[in-house]
Design a protein around this motif. Sequence first.
Motif, PDB file in Angstrom:
ATOM      1  N   SER A   1      -2.622  -3.725 -26.885  1.00 55.67           N
ATOM      2  CA  SER A   1      -3.182  -4.906 -27.550  1.00 55.67           C
ATOM      3  C   SER A   1      -3.587  -5.959 -26.533  1.00 55.67           C
ATOM      4  O   SER A   1      -3.218  -5.893 -25.362  1.00 55.67           O
ATOM      5  CB  SER A   1      -2.163  -5.493 -28.533  1.00 55.67           C
ATOM      6  N   ASP A   2      -4.373  -6.945 -26.991  1.00 52.95           N
ATOM      7  CA  ASP A   2      -4.848  -8.007 -26.104  1.00 52.95           C
ATOM      8  C   ASP A   2      -3.902  -9.200 -26.083  1.00 52.95           C
ATOM      9  O   ASP A   2      -3.929  -9.996 -25.143  1.00 52.95           O
ATOM     10  CB  ASP A   2      -6.241  -8.474 -26.550  1.00 52.95           C
ATOM     11  N   PHE A   3      -3.106  -9.347 -27.141  1.00 50.91           N
ATOM     12  CA  PHE A   3      -2.200 -10.497 -27.255  1.00 50.91           C
ATOM     13  C   PHE A   3      -1.025 -10.074 -28.122  1.00 50.91           C
ATOM     14  O   PHE A   3      -1.145  -9.195 -28.980  1.00 50.91           O
ATOM     15  CB  PHE A   3      -2.917 -11.693 -27.889  1.00 50.91           C
ATOM     16  N   VAL A   4       0.142 -10.691 -27.885  1.00 45.63           N
ATOM     17  CA  VAL A   4       1.347 -10.298 -28.613  1.00 45.63           C
ATOM     18  C   VAL A   4       1.999 -11.513 -29.255  1.00 45.63           C
ATOM     19  O   VAL A   4       2.201 -12.539 -28.601  1.00 45.63           O
ATOM     20  CB  VAL A   4       2.371  -9.611 -27.677  1.00 45.63           C
ATOM     21  N   LEU A   5       2.337 -11.378 -30.527  1.00 40.11           N
ATOM     22  CA  LEU A   5       3.204 -12.334 -31.210  1.00 40.11           C
ATOM     23  C   LEU A   5       4.561 -11.659 -31.334  1.00 40.11           C
ATOM     24  O   LEU A   5       4.702 -10.661 -32.055  1.00 40.11           O
ATOM     25  CB  LEU A   5       2.655 -12.688 -32.594  1.00 40.11           C
TER      26      LEU A   5
ATOM     27  N   LEU B   1      -6.641 -18.883 -28.757  1.00 42.00           N
ATOM     28  CA  LEU B   1      -6.732 -17.469 -28.442  1.00 42.00           C
ATOM     29  C   LEU B   1      -8.148 -16.941 -28.668  1.00 42.00           C
ATOM     30  O   LEU B   1      -8.702 -16.219 -27.832  1.00 42.00           O
ATOM     31  CB  LEU B   1      -5.733 -16.692 -29.305  1.00 42.00           C
ATOM     32  N   VAL B   2      -8.731 -17.305 -29.791  1.00 41.93           N
ATOM     33  CA  VAL B   2     -10.079 -16.835 -30.104  1.00 41.93           C
ATOM     34  C   VAL B   2     -11.072 -17.269 -29.028  1.00 41.93           C
ATOM     35  O   VAL B   2     -11.992 -16.522 -28.657  1.00 41.93           O
ATOM     36  CB  VAL B   2     -10.519 -17.347 -31.491  1.00 41.93           C
ATOM     37  N   GLN B   3     -10.880 -18.476 -28.489  1.00 37.92           N
ATOM     38  CA  GLN B   3     -11.781 -18.979 -27.455  1.00 37.92           C
ATOM     39  C   GLN B   3     -11.670 -18.176 -26.159  1.00 37.92           C
ATOM     40  O   GLN B   3     -12.580 -18.177 -25.335  1.00 37.92           O
ATOM     41  CB  GLN B   3     -11.466 -20.454 -27.171  1.00 37.92           C
ATOM     42  N   GLN B   4     -10.547 -17.500 -25.971  1.00 34.34           N
ATOM     43  CA  GLN B   4     -10.313 -16.717 -24.753  1.00 34.34           C
ATOM     44  C   GLN B   4     -10.587 -15.237 -24.968  1.00 34.34           C
ATOM     45  O   GLN B   4     -10.209 -14.416 -24.130  1.00 34.34           O
ATOM     46  CB  GLN B   4      -8.846 -16.890 -24.305  1.00 34.34           C
ATOM     47  N   GLY B   5     -11.270 -14.893 -26.041  1.00 34.17           N
ATOM     48  CA  GLY B   5     -11.441 -13.503 -26.442  1.00 34.17           C
ATOM     49  C   GLY B   5     -11.941 -12.566 -25.358  1.00 34.17           C
ATOM     50  O   GLY B   5     -11.348 -11.516 -25.102  1.00 34.17           O
ATOM     51  N   GLN B   6     -13.026 -12.944 -24.691  1.00 37.63           N
ATOM     52  CA  GLN B   6     -13.602 -12.056 -23.692  1.00 37.63           C
ATOM     53  C   GLN B   6     -12.656 -11.811 -22.520  1.00 37.63           C
ATOM     54  O   GLN B   6     -12.503 -10.689 -22.036  1.00 37.63           O
ATOM     55  CB  GLN B   6     -14.918 -12.636 -23.173  1.00 37.63           C
ATOM     56  N   ARG B   7     -12.005 -12.876 -22.070  1.00 39.11           N
ATOM     57  CA  ARG B   7     -11.066 -12.727 -20.954  1.00 39.11           C
ATOM     58  C   ARG B   7      -9.866 -11.876 -21.354  1.00 39.11           C
ATOM     59  O   ARG B   7      -9.316 -11.147 -20.531  1.00 39.11           O
ATOM     60  CB  ARG B   7     -10.609 -14.096 -20.466  1.00 39.11           C
ATOM     61  N   LEU B   8      -9.446 -11.983 -22.608  1.00 39.40           N
ATOM     62  CA  LEU B   8      -8.351 -11.150 -23.081  1.00 39.40           C
ATOM     63  C   LEU B   8      -8.725  -9.672 -23.015  1.00 39.40           C
ATOM     64  O   LEU B   8      -7.922  -8.830 -22.602  1.00 39.40           O
ATOM     65  CB  LEU B   8      -7.966 -11.528 -24.512  1.00 39.40           C
ATOM     66  N   VAL B   9      -9.933  -9.352 -23.421  1.00 38.44           N
ATOM     67  CA  VAL B   9     -10.402  -7.974 -23.384  1.00 38.44           C
ATOM     68  C   VAL B   9     -10.450  -7.473 -21.947  1.00 38.44           C
ATOM     69  O   VAL B   9     -10.022  -6.355 -21.641  1.00 38.44           O
ATOM     70  CB  VAL B   9     -11.781  -7.848 -24.042  1.00 38.44           C
ATOM     71  N   TRP B  10     -10.940  -8.300 -21.048  1.00 40.32           N
ATOM     72  CA  TRP B  10     -10.999  -7.898 -19.639  1.00 40.32           C
ATOM     73  C   TRP B  10      -9.601  -7.673 -19.070  1.00 40.32           C
ATOM     74  O   TRP B  10      -9.380  -6.720 -18.327  1.00 40.32           O
ATOM     75  CB  TRP B  10     -11.721  -8.972 -18.824  1.00 40.32           C
ATOM     76  N   LEU B  11      -8.684  -8.558 -19.424  1.00 39.83           N
ATOM     77  CA  LEU B  11      -7.317  -8.420 -18.923  1.00 39.83           C
ATOM     78  C   LEU B  11      -6.675  -7.131 -19.422  1.00 39.83           C
ATOM     79  O   LEU B  11      -6.003  -6.424 -18.675  1.00 39.83           O
ATOM     80  CB  LEU B  11      -6.480  -9.627 -19.352  1.00 39.83           C
TER      81      LEU B  11
END
Length: 484
Positions: free
Chosen positions: A172-176, A273-283
Amino acid sequence: MVVKLQRPILVGGLGLSFSLWMLQSWHDSIVQVGEFGLLSALAVGGGLWLFQKNRPKDSLEQLDSMVVNRATVESAIAKTETVINQLAQEAENHTALETLRKQVAQLLLELDRQEIKVAVTGGKSVGKSTLIKVLKENVETPSFVSLEETAPLFREAGENSDAAVLAEVAKSDFVLFLTNGDLTDSEFQALQQLKAANQPTILVLNKQDQYLADENASILLSLKQRMQGNVVATAASPIPIKVRKHEADGSVQEWMEQPAPNIQQLRGQLGELVQQGQRLVWLTTMRKAGLLKAEAKNWLNGTRRDRATPIIEQYQWIAAAAAFANPVPALDILATAAINAQMVMDLGNIYQQKFSLEQAQTVAGTMGSLMLKLGLVELSTKAISTVLKSNAVTFVAGGVVQGVSAAYLTRVAGLSLVEYFQQQEIAIDSGTGLNLENLRQTLQKVFQQNQQIGYLQGFVKQSMKRLLPEVQQVEVVSTQKAMG
């Protein structure tokens, strides 16, 4: 066993050792029958990766501080391809190549992925399903953001393991990460694993309505101190509260009322989080590239180890024969140093670590010095002597202990070099500088792994077959039976 030696450093070292020995004990004969005769004639006639992680920062702050863009991700993928190509070069028909190449091709497609995957995880009954439902109903999340619940962590044995769940979370790109109170040791360890993997994570204290105000504040403070920030409190499904209404006529009406979910803090975080979407995918793509690279390198290391093992065995028996033939301990060290230097060169060639003769001598000398400083030579000699005495063979030849010890230490040196080389990066122009601290730790680790009494007994038995003629072995067996 017939071994062809075309290594000048080995030939020269063994030759010098033999010459000195001849001057001191010309009358000793080393002519033996069987395999020992071949080894003795051979000995005489010839004349030793992870990236070091900084402690990651938390969640969005961590993401903001990381230099991650398309170029860095493409570079990470290219490094993974380098390892796969190296595997193809050294093992053209390796069974893992097709799967590895498909996975690296998928990583390139991942770069343009639009969907953001948010994993909602935690132990049993922490409110994962309820929180996802409330978020979908109360937060205007874009269609490209998906909330995915994982299997519960910390379940009983026999069910999905925590490792499998965390491996799924890693995609996943982010975890809760949900908890209902102060962290347990298991929860803390799981969060540390996510941090170590550079997985952006928010720790969510759910069901905060179940605590009094001062208790809630205390728990939040504890969580923030342990996690150093990025903790939010929610109440996805607050406990119904009793409402009492006093009428003018003195009557009282009571009913249970369901408070609205309290997710304001989390809503704000998700907005960022939504604003960082592209960077999350790259990470995420870069993280996957790192895992794939590690998998490919494991396959490559396995292939290289298969090639390195016979070389180590070859040199350990050469060292055994040389030490057994030379009764002077100082000369054993001289011959063993020459043998280890040549072994350094041969193993270095397998692991793309090119050494000159001088560099190989330096590496061999460094390893010998480390062995002495760590006490490995003394420990191994004592252990081998104990095993030999228990088998009643030490009387047969005074050089047996020296021969077996030389073979054992040469093997430890070779296995340590293999372990050390496996930690190095795969590159076209690998360097030859040694990290002495890493080498020291590797030597200790390999030595401890090969110090079990069962292993030593087997190694001594194998060495005896190499060093002693058949007739002497028969005498030893007869003596052991008589003593029994």
